[in-house]
Motif scaffolding. Structure first.
Motif, mmCIF file in Angstrom:
data_model
loop_
_atom_site.group_PDB
_atom_site.id
_atom_site.type_symbol
_atom_site.label_atom_id
_atom_site.label_comp_id
_atom_site.label_asym_id
_atom_site.label_seq_id
_atom_site.Cartn_x
_atom_site.Cartn_y
_atom_site.Cartn_z
ATOM 1 N N HIS A 157 0.727 -1.330 0.182
ATOM 2 C CA HIS A 157 0.093 -0.119 0.001
ATOM 3 C C HIS A 157 0.885 1.144 -0.020
ATOM 4 N N ASP A 158 2.047 1.065 0.441
ATOM 5 C CA ASP A 158 2.919 2.317 0.487
ATOM 6 C C ASP A 158 4.104 2.282 -0.429
ATOM 7 N N HIS A 159 3.890 1.378 -1.505
ATOM 8 C CA HIS A 159 4.944 1.173 -2.365
ATOM 9 C C HIS A 159 4.959 2.654 -3.310
ATOM 10 N N PRO A 160 6.216 2.889 -3.525
ATOM 11 C CA PRO A 160 6.300 4.339 -4.098
ATOM 12 C C PRO A 160 5.450 4.398 -5.767
ATOM 13 N N ARG A 161 5.380 3.285 -6.310
ATOM 14 C CA ARG A 161 4.701 3.113 -7.588
ATOM 15 C C ARG A 161 3.192 3.055 -7.516
ATOM 16 N N LEU A 162 2.762 2.921 -6.253
ATOM 17 C CA LEU A 162 1.131 2.521 -6.028
ATOM 18 C C LEU A 162 0.536 3.913 -5.369
ATOM 19 N N ARG A 163 -0.734 4.051 -5.892
ATOM 20 C CA ARG A 163 -1.574 5.075 -5.334
ATOM 21 C C ARG A 163 -2.815 4.222 -4.801
ATOM 22 N N LEU A 164 -3.231 4.412 -3.639
ATOM 23 C CA LEU A 164 -4.435 3.664 -2.939
ATOM 24 C C LEU A 164 -5.500 4.822 -2.962
ATOM 25 N N ARG A 165 -6.562 4.111 -3.496
ATOM 26 C CA ARG A 165 -7.934 4.920 -3.479
ATOM 27 C C ARG A 165 -8.970 4.169 -2.825
ATOM 28 N N LEU A 166 -9.376 4.478 -1.720
ATOM 29 C CA LEU A 166 -10.290 3.617 -0.835
ATOM 30 C C LEU A 166 -11.778 4.469 -0.768
ATOM 31 N N GLY A 167 -12.854 3.817 -0.675
ATOM 32 C CA GLY A 167 -14.080 4.403 -0.622
ATOM 33 C C GLY A 167 -14.306 5.173 -2.157
ATOM 34 N N THR A 168 -13.845 4.443 -3.071
ATOM 35 C CA THR A 168 -14.069 5.031 -4.513
ATOM 36 C C THR A 168 -14.687 4.037 -5.601
ATOM 37 N N GLU A 169 -15.735 4.658 -6.052
ATOM 38 C CA GLU A 169 -16.601 3.504 -6.934
ATOM 39 C C GLU A 169 -15.855 3.710 -8.263
ATOM 40 N N ALA A 170 -15.481 2.771 -8.922
ATOM 41 C CA ALA A 170 -14.555 2.482 -10.320
ATOM 42 C C ALA A 170 -15.707 2.713 -11.353
ATOM 43 N N GLY A 171 -15.453 3.803 -12.216
ATOM 44 C CA GLY A 171 -16.414 4.337 -13.154
ATOM 45 C C GLY A 171 -15.635 4.229 -14.437
ATOM 46 N N PRO A 172 -16.205 4.366 -15.618
ATOM 47 C CA PRO A 172 -15.891 4.419 -17.076
ATOM 48 C C PRO A 172 -14.510 5.249 -17.126
ATOM 49 N N GLU A 173 -14.487 5.961 -16.294
ATOM 50 C CA GLU A 173 -13.146 7.089 -16.516
ATOM 51 C C GLU A 173 -11.756 6.250 -16.387
ATOM 52 N N LEU A 174 -12.009 5.162 -15.754
ATOM 53 C CA LEU A 174 -10.503 4.429 -15.714
ATOM 54 C C LEU A 174 -10.068 4.133 -16.755
ATOM 55 N N ALA A 175 -10.947 3.849 -17.582
ATOM 56 C CA ALA A 175 -10.299 3.237 -18.978
ATOM 57 C C ALA A 175 -9.746 4.440 -19.747
ATOM 58 N N GLU A 176 -10.223 5.476 -19.580
ATOM 59 C CA GLU A 176 -9.652 6.865 -20.171
ATOM 60 C C GLU A 176 -8.112 7.295 -19.717
ATOM 61 N N ARG A 177 -8.246 7.086 -18.298
ATOM 62 C CA ARG A 177 -7.085 7.593 -17.621
ATOM 63 C C ARG A 177 -5.796 6.158 -17.458
ATOM 64 N N HIS A 178 -5.988 5.164 -17.641
ATOM 65 C CA HIS A 178 -5.069 4.214 -17.480
ATOM 66 C C HIS A 178 -5.208 3.442 -18.861
ATOM 67 N N ASP A 179 -3.566 2.673 -18.831
ATOM 68 C CA ASP A 179 -3.448 1.881 -20.153
ATOM 69 C C ASP A 179 -4.253 0.518 -19.893
ATOM 70 N N ALA A 180 -4.413 0.042 -18.694
ATOM 71 C CA ALA A 180 -5.124 -0.894 -18.661
ATOM 72 C C ALA A 180 -6.005 -1.293 -17.161
ATOM 73 N N VAL A 181 -7.156 -1.838 -17.269
ATOM 74 C CA VAL A 181 -7.678 -2.068 -15.870
ATOM 75 C C VAL A 181 -7.993 -3.414 -15.611
ATOM 76 N N ILE A 182 -7.678 -3.868 -14.352
ATOM 77 C CA ILE A 182 -7.952 -5.163 -14.020
ATOM 78 C C ILE A 182 -8.962 -5.305 -12.767
ATOM 79 N N TYR A 183 -10.058 -5.609 -13.107
ATOM 80 C CA TYR A 183 -10.983 -5.827 -12.109
ATOM 81 C C TYR A 183 -11.204 -7.067 -11.336
ATOM 82 N N ALA A 184 -10.986 -6.972 -10.213
ATOM 83 C CA ALA A 184 -10.746 -8.161 -9.286
ATOM 84 C C ALA A 184 -11.615 -7.932 -8.146
ATOM 85 N N VAL A 185 -13.122 -8.124 -8.567
ATOM 86 C CA VAL A 185 -14.128 -7.568 -7.504
ATOM 87 C C VAL A 185 -14.899 -8.760 -6.943
ATOM 88 N N GLY A 186 -14.370 -9.788 -7.059
ATOM 89 C CA GLY A 186 -14.957 -10.915 -6.306
ATOM 90 C C GLY A 186 -16.331 -11.563 -6.662
#
Length: 482
Positions: free
Chosen positions: A177-206
Motif C-alpha cells: 500500500h505504501d509502495h512508491p509506484r502505487l496510489r491507493l484510493r479507498l471509498g471510491t467507486e470504479a467508473g468508466p473513466e478508469l479506461a480513459e486514464r489508464h493503459d489497462a484496468v484489472i477488475y478483481a471484484v470477487g
C-alpha cells in the motif's frame, strides 16, 4: 524432525519457492496444484531447515513434533499425501527423493519496455496478487481502488475472525500500500473513466451475490444469505449491526462448505472465546445475548460429497460439539466403509434427532445428510425448513435459516456478463485488450486464497502480452516504444 503444514495453509506456494530440497508438493507446475485442499511436506525428504515456516504468510508450518491438540493430526495428514510413493526409485532418480522441474521463463519483456499505468479494482487477494506481480516484476505504476473505506476484501470481511493466522496474509498485501509506484484510493467507486486514464484496468471484484436456492419461502424474514452473516460478524460497513437476529434456539444453515462451517462455529462458540479476535464488537454484544443452542448443517447429498475441507471439519470437531444425525442407514454405512470424506466423520457421535422438539441443553452443531430443502415454512417469518429425505418429507423447526449455497459475481458496468456462471467472459483473464479480470469474477467462486496467485499471474501475463504486441491503446507518446 520434519516440518508439517497445518489447517491455515493458503496454498499460494510461497513455501515451495524457498524449499532447498523440493519436498513441498504439489508445486505450481504439477497437475494436482489447485485441486488439493492444502500443500504437504514430505517427512522423508524434509531436512528440517525451517525455510518454509519463515516464508509462510499465514503461520501454517511447524515442526511436526511440536504439534499439539487438533493440530497433531497434521503430521499424519502430510505423510498420507506421500503414501505409496516408491521412495527408493525416486532417490536414485533425484537427490532428496523429488525431481526438480526444468526452469521455465514464461515471460520475456523487451529491454525498452516503458512503464504502464494500470488500475486494479479490488483490494482482496486476487487484486493484491496482481498488484504484487505488477510492482515486483514490471516498472508499472498502479492505482489500487476499492469502493469500501478499508482495504482487504475477502481477507478482511470474508475470513472468520477466529482464524487470525489466515487473516495474517493481509499483512503481506498491506506492505504494497505504501509502495512508491502505487496510489491507493479507498471509498471510491470504479467508473468508466478508469479506461480513459489508464493503459489497462484489472477488475478483481470477487463474487458477492448469494446463489438462489429457488425454493418457496426463500425470501421470508428470518432467511439470510451467508454473506450477510459473514459480513456481520466481520464488521462490514454495508451490513447493519442488527442484521442478524439470534433470538431463535435452532438455526438451519443450508450447505456444508467452509463458509457454512464458519457460521456454525461462530454462532455456537462461547462468546468470550471470541472476545480477543477481530470479531466486530456489535456482533460480540449480540452473541453474548444469543439464544442459539443448535445449528443444523443441511446437506443434499451424503458425507462423501460434503463441500467442507478436512481442516475446517477438524477445527469444528475439536470442540466436541459436533453430531451426525443418524436418520438414514446409508450415512453410517458410508462413514464406516468410506476412505474419503466420509471417513473423516469416524469417531463423531451419531444419533437420531427429533426435529419437532427444541434443541437439548448446551450448544452443538448437527450434520444432517441426504436432506434437500424443498421450502422454508412460515407465514410472516421463517419457522422451519421442509426437507426431503429417504423416509419422505420432514420439517425441521427453526426460527432462522442461513443460505450457504455458494456465491456468484455481479455485473460490472461496461463489461459483458454471463448470467449462468455469474462471471465476466474472458480468455486467460483478457476481456478485451486493456480490460482484464482476476479472481472469482474471472473463474467463479472456487479455490481458496492461494488460488488467486496463479489466477492473477495469468491475467497480468495476458496484459503484458497485449502491451508488448501493441494492442493497448497508447494514451501518450512514448508509452511503449517498438
Amino acid at each position: 524432525m520434519a516440518f508439517a503444514i497445518t489447517q491455515t495453509c493458503c496454498a499460494d506456494a510461497s513455501c515451495v519457492s524457498v524449499c532447498p530440497v523440493n519436498c513441498i508438493h504439489p508445486t505450481p507446475d504439477e497437475p494436482d496444484f489447485g485441486t488439493t485442499e492444502m500443500l504437504y511436506v514430505d517427512p522423508a525428504a524434509c531436512i528440517d531447515c525451517g525455510a518454509c515456516a519463515d516464508a509462510c504468510p499465514v503461520d501454517a508450518i511447524f515442526p511436526a513434533g511440536d504439534l499439539t491438540g487438533p493440530l497433531r493430526a497434521y503430521e499424519e495428514i502430510n505423510a498420507e499425501y506421500y503414501a505409496g510413493r516408491d521412495v527408493l526409485a525416486e532417490a536414485t532418480a533425484a537427490p532428496n527423493f523429488h525431481r526438480w522441474s526444468p526452469p521455465s521463463f514464461a515471460r520475456v519483456l523487451p529491454s525498452d519496455f516503458a512503464p504502464l499505468d494500470v488500475a486494479v479494482v479490488g483490494t482482496g487477494p486476487a487484486g493484491m496478487y496482481a498488484v504484487e506481480d505488477l510492482l515486483l516484476h514490471t516498472n508499472s505504476r498502479v492505482t489500487l481502488i476499492d469502493r469500501l473505506p478499508a482495504a482487504g476484501g475477502l481477507i478482511r470481511y470474508g475470513v472468520a475472525p477466529d482464524h487470525p493466522s489466515t487473516k495474517k496474509i493481509g499483512e503481506k498485501f498491506a506492505r504494497f500500500h505504501d509502495h512508491p509506484r502505487l496510489r491507493l484510493r479507498l471509498g471510491t467507486e470504479a467508473g468508466p473513466e478508469l479506461a480513459e486514464r489508464h493503459d489497462a484496468v484489472i477488475y478483481a471484484v470477487g463474487a458477492t451475490q448469494a446463489r438462489r436456492l429457488g425454493v418457496p419461502g426463500e425470501d421470508l424474514p428470518g432467511s439470510l444469505p451467508a454473506a450477510t452473516v459473514v459480513n456481520w460478524y466481520n464488521g462490514h460497513p454495508g451490513v447493519r449491526p442488527a442484521a442478524v437476529d439470534l433470538s431463535a434456539e435452532r438455526v438451519v444453515v443450508v450447505g456444508t462448505g467452509n463458509v457454512a462451517l464458519d457460521i456454525a462455529r461462530i454462532l455456537t462458540a462461547a462468546p468470550e472465546s471470541l472476545a480477543a479476535t477481530s470479531l466486530a464488537p456489535a456482533a460480540l454484544t449480540r452473541l453474548r445475548a444469543s439464544k442459539v443452542r443448535e445449528v443444523v448443517l443441511l446437506a443434499r447429498r451424503g458425507p462423501d460429497d460434503a463441500a467442507y475441507t478436512r481442516s475446517e471439519l477438524l477445527a469444528l470437531a475439536a470442540r466436541g460439539e459436533l453430531v451426525v444425525d443418524a436418520h438414514d442407514p446409508r450415512i453410517a454405512a458410508a462413514i464406516d466403509a468410506g476412505d474419503g470424506k466420509a471417513a473423516w466423520l469416524r469417531g463423531l457421535p451419531r444419533e437420531p434427532v427429533d426435529w419437532s422438539a427444541p434443541p437439548p441443553d448446551g450448544r452443538r452443531v448437527v450434520l444432517r445428510f441426504h436432506s434437500a430443502p424443498v421450502a422454508f415454512t412460515g407465514d410472516t417469518e421463517v419457522r422451519g425448513v421442509a426437507a426431503s429425505g429417504p423416509a419422505g418429507e420432514i420439517e425441521i423447526l427453526a426460527g432462522r435459516v442461513v443460505r450457504a449455497a455458494g456465491f456468484r459475481g455481479a455485473p460490472v458496468a461496461g463489461l459483458p456478463f454471463d448470467e449462468e456462471t455469474g462471471t465476466v467472459p474472458n480468455v486467460s483473464g483478457r476481456v478485451a485488450p486493456g480490460t482484464y479480470v482476476a479472481g472469482w469474477i474471472k473463474r467463479g467462486p472456487s479455490g481458496g486464497i492461494g488460488a488467486n496467485k496463479a489466477c492473477a499471474r495469468e491475467t497480468v501475463g495476458a496484459l503484458l502480452e497485449d502491451a508488448v504486441a501493441g494492442r493497448l491503446r497508447t494514451r501518450r507518446r512514448g508509452l511503449l516504444r517498438r
